[in-house]
Scaffold this active site. Structure first.
Site, PDB file in Angstrom:
ATOM      1  N   GLU A   4      51.432  -2.873  25.726  1.00 33.74           N
ATOM      2  CA  GLU A   4      52.628  -3.596  26.193  1.00 33.74           C
ATOM      3  C   GLU A   4      53.741  -3.544  25.148  1.00 33.74           C
ATOM      4  O   GLU A   4      54.913  -3.367  25.481  1.00 33.74           O
ATOM      5  CB  GLU A   4      52.246  -5.043  26.517  1.00 33.74           C
ATOM      6  CG  GLU A   4      51.328  -5.112  27.737  1.00 33.74           C
ATOM      7  CD  GLU A   4      50.716  -6.480  27.967  1.00 33.74           C
ATOM      8  OE1 GLU A   4      50.198  -7.077  27.001  1.00 33.74           O
ATOM      9  OE2 GLU A   4      50.755  -6.963  29.114  1.00 33.74           O
ATOM     10  N   GLY A  16      47.917  -5.862  24.709  1.00 31.93           N
ATOM     11  CA  GLY A  16      49.214  -6.183  24.103  1.00 31.93           C
ATOM     12  C   GLY A  16      49.778  -5.031  23.282  1.00 31.93           C
ATOM     13  O   GLY A  16      50.997  -4.931  23.109  1.00 31.93           O
ATOM     14  N   ALA A  28      46.148  -7.883  21.709  1.00 36.95           N
ATOM     15  CA  ALA A  28      46.260  -9.201  21.098  1.00 36.95           C
ATOM     16  C   ALA A  28      44.925  -9.496  20.428  1.00 36.95           C
ATOM     17  O   ALA A  28      43.881  -8.973  20.838  1.00 36.95           O
ATOM     18  CB  ALA A  28      46.576 -10.237  22.160  1.00 36.95           C
ATOM     19  N   GLU A  43      42.405  -5.787  29.806  1.00 37.78           N
ATOM     20  CA  GLU A  43      42.241  -7.248  29.800  1.00 37.78           C
ATOM     21  C   GLU A  43      41.248  -7.726  30.846  1.00 37.78           C
ATOM     22  O   GLU A  43      40.585  -8.747  30.680  1.00 37.78           O
ATOM     23  CB  GLU A  43      43.599  -7.942  30.042  1.00 37.78           C
ATOM     24  CG  GLU A  43      44.590  -7.803  28.896  1.00 37.78           C
ATOM     25  CD  GLU A  43      45.493  -6.583  28.992  1.00 37.78           C
ATOM     26  OE1 GLU A  43      45.137  -5.606  29.690  1.00 37.78           O
ATOM     27  OE2 GLU A  43      46.561  -6.608  28.353  1.00 37.78           O
TER      28      GLU A  43
HETATM   29  N1  DAK Z   1      41.301  -8.302  18.560  1.00 40.38           N
HETATM   30  C1  DAK Z   1      40.649  -8.609  17.409  1.00 40.38           C
HETATM   31  N2  DAK Z   1      39.914  -7.716  16.708  1.00 40.38           N
HETATM   32  C2  DAK Z   1      39.853  -6.454  17.186  1.00 40.38           C
HETATM   33  C3  DAK Z   1      40.501  -6.065  18.380  1.00 40.38           C
HETATM   34  C4  DAK Z   1      41.278  -7.044  19.081  1.00 40.38           C
HETATM   35  N3  DAK Z   1      41.990  -6.768  20.164  1.00 40.38           N
HETATM   36  N4  DAK Z   1      40.225  -4.759  18.595  1.00 40.38           N
HETATM   37  C5  DAK Z   1      39.432  -4.360  17.564  1.00 40.38           C
HETATM   38  N5  DAK Z   1      39.210  -5.374  16.718  1.00 40.38           N
HETATM   39  C6  DAK Z   1      38.401  -5.376  15.505  1.00 40.38           C
HETATM   40  C7  DAK Z   1      36.911  -5.360  15.829  1.00 40.38           C
HETATM   41  O1  DAK Z   1      36.463  -6.660  16.091  1.00 40.38           O
HETATM   42  C8  DAK Z   1      36.358  -4.783  14.525  1.00 40.38           C
HETATM   43  O2  DAK Z   1      36.340  -5.803  13.568  1.00 40.38           O
HETATM   44  P1  DAK Z   1      35.001  -6.092  12.674  1.00 40.38           P
HETATM   45  O3  DAK Z   1      33.925  -6.299  13.655  1.00 40.38           O
HETATM   46  O4  DAK Z   1      34.852  -4.838  11.855  1.00 40.38           O
HETATM   47  O5  DAK Z   1      35.379  -7.298  11.864  1.00 40.38           O
HETATM   48  C9  DAK Z   1      37.418  -3.769  14.106  1.00 40.38           C
HETATM   49  O6  DAK Z   1      38.615  -4.154  14.776  1.00 40.38           O
HETATM   50  C10 DAK Z   1      37.069  -2.336  14.525  1.00 40.38           C
HETATM   51  O7  DAK Z   1      36.819  -2.342  15.928  1.00 40.38           O
HETATM   52  P2  DAK Z   1      35.519  -1.684  16.579  1.00 40.38           P
HETATM   53  O8  DAK Z   1      34.363  -1.756  15.647  1.00 40.38           O
HETATM   54  O9  DAK Z   1      35.374  -2.285  17.937  1.00 40.38           O
HETATM   55  O10 DAK Z   1      35.992  -0.157  16.685  1.00 40.38           O
HETATM   56  P3  DAK Z   1      35.507   0.927  17.736  1.00 40.38           P
HETATM   57  O11 DAK Z   1      36.058   2.207  17.267  1.00 40.38           O
HETATM   58  O12 DAK Z   1      34.038   0.830  18.003  1.00 40.38           O
HETATM   59  O13 DAK Z   1      36.231   0.530  19.103  1.00 40.38           O
HETATM   60  C11 DAK Z   1      38.143  -0.177  20.453  1.00 40.38           C
HETATM   61  C12 DAK Z   1      37.642   0.602  19.188  1.00 40.38           C
HETATM   62  C13 DAK Z   1      39.666  -0.208  20.397  1.00 40.38           C
HETATM   63  C14 DAK Z   1      37.691   0.605  21.698  1.00 40.38           C
HETATM   64  C15 DAK Z   1      37.515  -1.585  20.475  1.00 40.38           C
HETATM   65  O14 DAK Z   1      37.768  -2.195  19.182  1.00 40.38           O
HETATM   66  C16 DAK Z   1      38.065  -2.475  21.562  1.00 40.38           C
HETATM   67  O15 DAK Z   1      37.722  -2.337  22.721  1.00 40.38           O
HETATM   68  N6  DAK Z   1      38.955  -3.424  21.170  1.00 40.38           N
HETATM   69  C17 DAK Z   1      39.472  -4.422  22.085  1.00 40.38           C
HETATM   70  C18 DAK Z   1      40.498  -3.804  23.005  1.00 40.38           C
HETATM   71  C19 DAK Z   1      41.038  -4.827  23.996  1.00 40.38           C
HETATM   72  O16 DAK Z   1      40.307  -5.391  24.787  1.00 40.38           O
HETATM   73  N7  DAK Z   1      42.344  -5.073  23.939  1.00 40.38           N
HETATM   74  C20 DAK Z   1      42.980  -6.011  24.802  1.00 40.38           C
HETATM   75  C21 DAK Z   1      42.992  -7.370  24.154  1.00 40.38           C
HETATM   76  S1  DAK Z   1      43.640  -8.618  25.268  1.00 40.38           S
HETATM   77  C22 DAK Z   1      49.551 -13.263  26.649  1.00 40.38           C
HETATM   78  C23 DAK Z   1      50.171 -12.066  26.414  1.00 40.38           C
HETATM   79  C24 DAK Z   1      49.453 -10.956  26.040  1.00 40.38           C
HETATM   80  C25 DAK Z   1      48.095 -11.017  25.878  1.00 40.38           C
HETATM   81  C26 DAK Z   1      47.456 -12.215  26.109  1.00 40.38           C
HETATM   82  C27 DAK Z   1      48.183 -13.335  26.489  1.00 40.38           C
HETATM   83  N8  DAK Z   1      50.284 -14.405  27.071  1.00 40.38           N
HETATM   84  C28 DAK Z   1      51.736 -14.291  27.262  1.00 40.38           C
HETATM   85  C29 DAK Z   1      49.623 -15.580  27.428  1.00 40.38           C
HETATM   86  C30 DAK Z   1      47.351  -9.833  25.482  1.00 40.38           C
HETATM   87  C31 DAK Z   1      46.020  -9.713  25.639  1.00 40.38           C
HETATM   88  C32 DAK Z   1      45.299  -8.568  25.061  1.00 40.38           C
HETATM   89  O17 DAK Z   1      45.838  -7.673  24.458  1.00 40.38           O
END
Ligand code: DAK
Length: 265
Positions: free
Chosen positions: A119, A116, A71, A139
């Site tokens: 998921e 997400g 997400a 998360e």
């Molecule tokens: N959201 C927004 N932007 C993201 C992102 C994300 N999840 N993942 C990557 N990006 C963006 C980065 O900010 C970056 O943007 P700029 O800085 O260039 O503007 C660009 O994509 C490239 O990312 P990186 O520079 O970080 O690339 P790397 O190769 O260094 O790293 C990575 C890749 C995938 C390891 C890293 O980007 C990362 O760790 N990303 C976050 C992964 C993460 O934590 N995902 C889980 C998110 S929480 C709900 C239901 C569901 C959910 C919530 C609530 N309800 C029913 C209430 C779901 C929650 C989630 O999914």
């Protein structure tokens, strides 16, 4: 075909045009899922479901790096608990996509499938992964937990120990481990992922369409019922299919050593 901002939708030539390809299209943000993606995906899946000419769909991510990195953290960081609750943020995914899409669809995971993104991939009927795919529920590192089924679907797919370890540490699982752990049906070379997924979708789309929906319904029933109830559901669906025109045609085609011609009823 609808014009979307965050996804693309294409009716492919495979299986005489019966395969829909849906692509998450925010490559610069690693296809992170925001409210707009949600709205457009729900619309695209509803259109796929409603179109009788479309018989199997593939969902993939654009770019080389990610299926979906979760997400959109930037969107979520602005939200208070009350917003998540009052908007029922992201909750429609499960009911709208999973429950209302009775026809088969495949997730073709081409890179990161995190949070997400993992998921969403697990909502598919099955996953075909590129050898570069990486799955995870990170998360916890953001101070939260899976919210779109990760704790439930991942646990059902790979068992408690691995699911618990992944949720508690946020570690990613590579494609080889994901196949070994039954999270994915098949791992293929990165360059041939889309071809393989579309080929598989075409194979499904060339089956008797009502039988495809019925097979999906039966397998899914295994997650919701006791064995006895599941076996009854299986028998009843078989009995319904036995009355279909496609059953008559399928068996006649076998006996006459020819390809079946399906009516979808
Ligand atoms: N959201 C927004 N932007 C993201 C992102 C994300 N999840 N993942 C990557 N990006 C963006 C980065 O900010 C970056 O943007 P700029 O800085 O260039 O503007 C660009 O994509 C490239 O990312 P990186 O520079 O970080 O690339 P790397 O190769 O260094 O790293 C990575 C890749 C995938 C390891 C890293 O980007 C990362 O760790 N990303 C976050 C992964 C993460 O934590 N995902 C889980 C998110 S929480 C709900 C239901 C569901 C959910 C919530 C609530 N309800 C029913 C209430 C779901 C929650 C989630 O999914």
């Amino acid at each position: 075909m609808a014009d979307y901002e965050t996804i693309t939708v294409e009716q492919r030539p495979e299986a005489n045009g019966a395969v829909t390809l849906i692509t998450l299209n925010r490559p610069k943000a690693l296809n992170a899922l925001n409210s707009k993606v949600l709205e457009e995906l729900i619309d695209a899946f509803a259109a796929y479901e409603a179109d009788r000419g479309q018989l199997c769909a593939v969902l993939t991510g654009s770019g080389d790096k990610a299926f979906a990195a979760g997400a959109d953290i930037k969107e979520m960081s602005e939200k208070a608990a009350a917003d998540f609750y009052l908007e029922d943020f992201f909750s429609p995914w499960t009911s709208e996509i999973v429950k209302k899409t009775r026809k088969p669809w495949i997730a073709a995971v081409n890179g990161f499938a995190l949070g997400g993104g993992c998921e969403l991939a697990m909502m598919a009927d099955f996953i075909i992964a590129s050898e570069n795919a990486k799955f995870g529920q990170p998360e916890i590192k953001l101070g939260v937990a899976p919210g779109m089924g990760g704790s439930q679907r991942l646990t059902r797919a790979i068992g408690k120990s691995k699911a618990m370890e992944m949720c508690l540490t946020g570690r990613m699982m590579d494609a080889e481990e994901a196949e070994r752990s039954n999270l994915v049906a098949r791992v293929v070379p990165h360059e041939s992922l889309l071809d393989e997924a579309l080929k598989t979708a075409a194979q499904i789309a060339s089956m008797p369409p009502m039988a495809a929906i019925a097979n999906k319904e039966m397998v899914n029933a295994a997650f919701e019922t006791s064995l006895d109830q599941g076996l009854v559901i299986e028998r009843r669906i078989f009995q319904i299919l036995a009355a279909s025109e496609d059953k008559k045609e399928g068996m006649a085609a076998f006996v006459e050593k020819r390809e079946g011609k399906w009516k979808g009823r």
